[in-house]
Motif scaffolding. Structure first.
Motif, PDB file in Angstrom:
ATOM      1  N   GLY A 173       0.423  -0.066   5.455  1.00  0.00           N
ATOM      2  CA  GLY A 173      -0.423  -0.609   4.403  1.00  0.00           C
ATOM      3  C   GLY A 173      -1.521   0.324   3.947  1.00  0.00           C
ATOM      4  O   GLY A 173      -2.358  -0.065   3.123  1.00  0.00           O
ATOM      5  N   THR A 175      -0.051   1.491  -0.994  1.00  0.00           N
ATOM      6  CA  THR A 175       0.893   0.547  -1.578  1.00  0.00           C
ATOM      7  C   THR A 175       1.459   1.143  -2.862  1.00  0.00           C
ATOM      8  O   THR A 175       0.706   1.546  -3.751  1.00  0.00           O
ATOM      9  CB  THR A 175       0.199  -0.787  -1.904  1.00  0.00           C
ATOM     10  OG1 THR A 175      -0.315  -1.353  -0.693  1.00  0.00           O
ATOM     11  CG2 THR A 175       1.176  -1.766  -2.548  1.00  0.00           C
ATOM     12  N   LYS A 179       8.580  -1.780  -2.557  1.00  0.00           N
ATOM     13  CA  LYS A 179       8.082  -1.214  -1.303  1.00  0.00           C
ATOM     14  C   LYS A 179       9.205  -0.780  -0.374  1.00  0.00           C
ATOM     15  O   LYS A 179       9.161   0.320   0.197  1.00  0.00           O
ATOM     16  CB  LYS A 179       7.175  -2.240  -0.609  1.00  0.00           C
ATOM     17  CG  LYS A 179       6.547  -1.733   0.683  1.00  0.00           C
ATOM     18  CD  LYS A 179       5.597  -2.772   1.268  1.00  0.00           C
ATOM     19  CE  LYS A 179       4.992  -2.289   2.579  1.00  0.00           C
ATOM     20  NZ  LYS A 179       4.044  -3.285   3.146  1.00  0.00           N
TER      21      LYS A 179
END
Length: 260
Positions: free
Chosen positions: A87, A90, A95
């Motif tokens: 994280g 991003t 993703k």
């Protein structure tokens, strides 16, 4: 003997001191190459130029990424698959697909993922071939010959250093796959003069992508004084150039070809 001059990414953003990703010395590289074209115009049968082309929202541009504070990464930041999993960064794109892409970079021995300043934006002045070189190519073409411009890197989901394929080709994206037509064009010539920017990245990876074709590598003449490194990356591609030399590629200075 048929000779092709293969020019990699000699564009304003790389070659002009005002360019967004200026390669120190590139403007002098372009001047030397332009002189060679003028002096040896009758000996050059074909000129092929590659042109880096990017969207603003490109996987290697800052705007594509954000951290928890909404900040974009600074240019020359490296991002790994773990930075996405954890994280820390991003991506704008899917993703899971980005994580897979970053993992495959490592698995296939490609360069680490680097964030660059926005450069060579599609349709922009920065993406144009540097004028001193384009003028020399134009004069050469008026002698009754044709040059070709091969655009690369418009797919925003993968980097595209080498001239032939993306760093990680993507399924269902033919523009990222190996450019067989370009390879076959080179195979039609006896000698391949190669120059361009940057020596550390796009030129080096163009060579690397030809290692599966040793007959082509043996035709290569790398114009050492018509290519320069991105600052701080001077040693990055040494293994690639060493392998090219072992495979039979020659390294010369353009001045040695001026009157030969």
């Amino acid at each position: 003997m048929k000779t092709v001059l293969f020019i990699v990414d000699m564009q304003n953003d790389f070659c002009l001191p005002t360019g967004s990703l200026y390669v120190p010395g590139a403007e002098k590289d372009a001047e030397r190459l332009s002189l060679l074209i003028r002096e040896r115009e009758n000996d050059i049968d074909k000129i092929i130029l590659t042109a880096d082309q990017h969207h603003v929202m490109d996987i290697a541009h800052p705007a594509y990424w954000k951290n928890a504070k909404g900040e974009h990464p600074a240019p020359f930041t490296t991002i790994s698959w773990w930075d996405v999993v954890s994280g820390e960064w991003t991506p704008f794109g899917n993703k899971d697909e980005v994580i897979d892409y970053l993992r495959r970079l490592i698995e296939t021995g490609e360069y680490k993922h680097m964030i660059w300043p926005e450069h060579c934006l599609h349709g922009s002045e920065g993406a144009a071939i540097i004028p001193v070189l384009m003028e020399a190519v134009t004069v050469w073409a008026r002698g009754g010959k044709y040059y070709e411009v091969v655009e690369k890197a418009l797919n925003p989901s993968t980097e595209f250093f080498g001239a032939f394929r993306a760093n990680v080709p993507l399924a269902n994206a033919p523009d990222t796959m190996f450019n067989v037509k370009l390879k076959e064009e080179l195979e039609c010539h006896d000698v391949i003069w190669i120059a361009g920017e940057a020596r550390s990245h796009c030129v080096a990876n163009t060579l690397k992508q030809l290692f599966d074709y040793p007959d082509i590598v043996r035709k290569l003449v790398i114009l050492e004084d018509c290519t320069s490194n991105i600052r701080g990356c001077e040693d990055l591609a040494i293994p690639i150039y060493e392998k090219a030399a072992r495979m039979g590629a020659r390294f010369v200075k353009s001045e040695s070809l001026l009157f030969s």
